[in-house]
Write a protein that holds these residues in place. Structure first.
Motif, PDB file in Angstrom:
ATOM      1  N   THR A   1      34.843  69.576   8.026  1.00 20.49           N
ATOM      2  CA  THR A   1      34.755  70.723   8.938  1.00 20.49           C
ATOM      3  C   THR A   1      33.317  71.192   9.090  1.00 20.49           C
ATOM      4  O   THR A   1      32.871  71.512  10.204  1.00 20.49           O
ATOM      5  CB  THR A   1      35.640  71.875   8.439  1.00 20.49           C
ATOM      6  N   MET A   2      32.566  71.232   7.978  1.00 20.88           N
ATOM      7  CA  MET A   2      31.167  71.652   8.066  1.00 20.88           C
ATOM      8  C   MET A   2      30.339  70.670   8.883  1.00 20.88           C
ATOM      9  O   MET A   2      29.515  71.071   9.708  1.00 20.88           O
ATOM     10  CB  MET A   2      30.583  71.835   6.664  1.00 20.88           C
TER      11      MET A   2
ATOM     12  N   GLY B   1      19.548  77.361  11.656  1.00 26.12           N
ATOM     13  CA  GLY B   1      19.435  76.636  10.409  1.00 26.12           C
ATOM     14  C   GLY B   1      19.750  77.564   9.248  1.00 26.12           C
ATOM     15  O   GLY B   1      20.593  78.458   9.346  1.00 26.12           O
ATOM     16  N   SER B   2      19.063  77.380   8.145  1.00 27.61           N
ATOM     17  CA  SER B   2      19.276  78.204   6.957  1.00 27.61           C
ATOM     18  C   SER B   2      18.204  77.862   5.940  1.00 27.61           C
ATOM     19  O   SER B   2      17.676  76.736   5.928  1.00 27.61           O
ATOM     20  CB  SER B   2      20.657  77.927   6.350  1.00 27.61           C
ATOM     21  N   ILE B   3      17.914  78.797   5.042  1.00 29.77           N
ATOM     22  CA  ILE B   3      17.040  78.450   3.926  1.00 29.77           C
ATOM     23  C   ILE B   3      17.662  77.356   3.067  1.00 29.77           C
ATOM     24  O   ILE B   3      16.964  76.650   2.346  1.00 29.77           O
ATOM     25  CB  ILE B   3      16.685  79.674   3.065  1.00 29.77           C
TER      26      ILE B   3
ATOM     27  N   PRO C   1      23.649  75.285  -6.463  1.00 24.98           N
ATOM     28  CA  PRO C   1      24.920  74.690  -6.884  1.00 24.98           C
ATOM     29  C   PRO C   1      26.047  75.051  -5.918  1.00 24.98           C
ATOM     30  O   PRO C   1      26.226  76.219  -5.559  1.00 24.98           O
ATOM     31  CB  PRO C   1      25.156  75.310  -8.269  1.00 24.98           C
ATOM     32  N   GLY C   2      26.777  74.047  -5.494  1.00 30.65           N
ATOM     33  CA  GLY C   2      27.891  74.259  -4.577  1.00 30.65           C
ATOM     34  C   GLY C   2      27.494  74.242  -3.115  1.00 30.65           C
ATOM     35  O   GLY C   2      28.355  74.290  -2.237  1.00 30.65           O
ATOM     36  N   GLY C   3      26.192  74.167  -2.849  1.00 33.61           N
ATOM     37  CA  GLY C   3      25.731  74.172  -1.465  1.00 33.61           C
ATOM     38  C   GLY C   3      25.526  72.777  -0.905  1.00 33.61           C
ATOM     39  O   GLY C   3      24.867  72.614   0.130  1.00 33.61           O
TER      40      GLY C   3
ATOM     41  N   GLY D   1      23.061  70.218   3.244  1.00 32.25           N
ATOM     42  CA  GLY D   1      22.748  68.975   3.940  1.00 32.25           C
ATOM     43  C   GLY D   1      22.816  69.124   5.447  1.00 32.25           C
ATOM     44  O   GLY D   1      21.968  68.587   6.177  1.00 32.25           O
ATOM     45  N   THR D   2      23.807  69.884   5.921  1.00 33.71           N
ATOM     46  CA  THR D   2      23.898  70.079   7.376  1.00 33.71           C
ATOM     47  C   THR D   2      22.720  70.890   7.890  1.00 33.71           C
ATOM     48  O   THR D   2      22.229  70.651   9.003  1.00 33.71           O
ATOM     49  CB  THR D   2      25.215  70.773   7.780  1.00 33.71           C
ATOM     50  N   LYS D   3      22.255  71.835   7.098  1.00 34.58           N
ATOM     51  CA  LYS D   3      21.142  72.660   7.553  1.00 34.58           C
ATOM     52  C   LYS D   3      19.803  71.938   7.431  1.00 34.58           C
ATOM     53  O   LYS D   3      18.867  72.209   8.190  1.00 34.58           O
ATOM     54  CB  LYS D   3      21.128  73.994   6.799  1.00 34.58           C
TER      55      LYS D   3
END
Length: 255
Positions: free
Chosen positions: A110-111, A142-144, A151-153, A158-160
């Protein structure tokens, strides 16, 4: 002397426009006199935005994961919204914080479908018309997390990271075309983002912001507005912002 662009000359398409950064961006531009297409999957929220700004906001029920629907949506925009010159490819989400060996594959898919494929669909559907008109601005969310892992990101980060590199590659492709490219990379921002990440667990989401002053959707919308209203000879490649209570974490050493 160069002048800031008049917001009344801008026609803006915002995907993910039903909440958070997207809805705040719709309101920021519409309140300044721009025409805005608010695109998203929650028709009731889109209609509420249209009623808030009669004649200035056009609601567009759209799932950007659907390539054919995204193509058709941009091709069939009604006047006076058809001559858009700003597109904010903002639709995206994070799901879960599980480590890679425990995460649900559906969450990863989904991501990727939304944050990567949905963004690509939006850019590819919108860009040719702006190139032909020799004027426009493509803004990506995007995102930082695209720079700083946590952890958990895993897949979200990766998408960002993809968004970061894609935005730079996109600019390399179209530099000199009259179309600008900006990647907006927020840090800690309190919207519905964390409620979605934790699949409706508002209590768990709220704990992320305990004792801190996070940024808001309005804070990020102001950054988008700034980048898009600068004189056309200026291109902002990236805006990376953090809440004042947020910083860089130490490297992990497992003992």
């Amino acid at each position: 002397m160069y002048q800031m662009l008049d917001p009344a000359t801008l026609t803006v398409v915002v995907t993910g426009g039903t909440s958070g950064i997207g809805a705040a961006t719709v309101r920021r531009f519409a309140s300044a006199g721009s025409r805005v297409v608010a695109a998203g999957r929650r028709a009731d929220r889109l209609q509420a935005l249209a009623e808030e700004f009669p004649g200035r906001v056009h609601p567009l029920d759209l799932d950007v994961r659907d390539w054919a629907a995204t193509q058709a949506a941009f091709a069939e925009l009604p006047a006076p919204f058809a001559d858009y010159n700003v597109v904010f490819a903002n639709a995206g989400l994070a799901l879960g914080l599980e480590p890679a060996h425990e995460v649900a594959m559906d969450d990863w898919q989904t991501m990727v479908d939304t944050n990567v494929k949905g963004l690509l669909h939006t850019v590819r559907a919108a860009l040719p018309a702006m190139i032909a008109r020799k004027q426009g601005h493509m803004v990506l969310t995007g995102s930082i997390a695209g720079d700083y892992p946590y952890p958990g990101g895993n897949t979200y980060g990766g998408t960002k990271a993809f968004v970061k590199q894609f935005s730079l590659g996109l600019w390399a492709d179209i530099v000199g075309s009259g179309v600008r490219v900006t990647n907006i990379e927020p840090g800690l921002t309190e919207t519905e983002f964390s409620v979605v990440r934790f699949k409706g667990d508002a209590e768990r989401a709220g704990k992320l912001y305990d004792g801190v002053a996070p940024m808001t959707g309005e804070d990020i919308a102001e950054q988008v507005f700034f980048a898009c209203t600068l004189p056309r000879h200026v291109n902002i490649n990236r805006i990376q912002a953090m809440a004042s209570h947020q910083g860089f974490g130490p490297l992990v050493v497992k003992r």
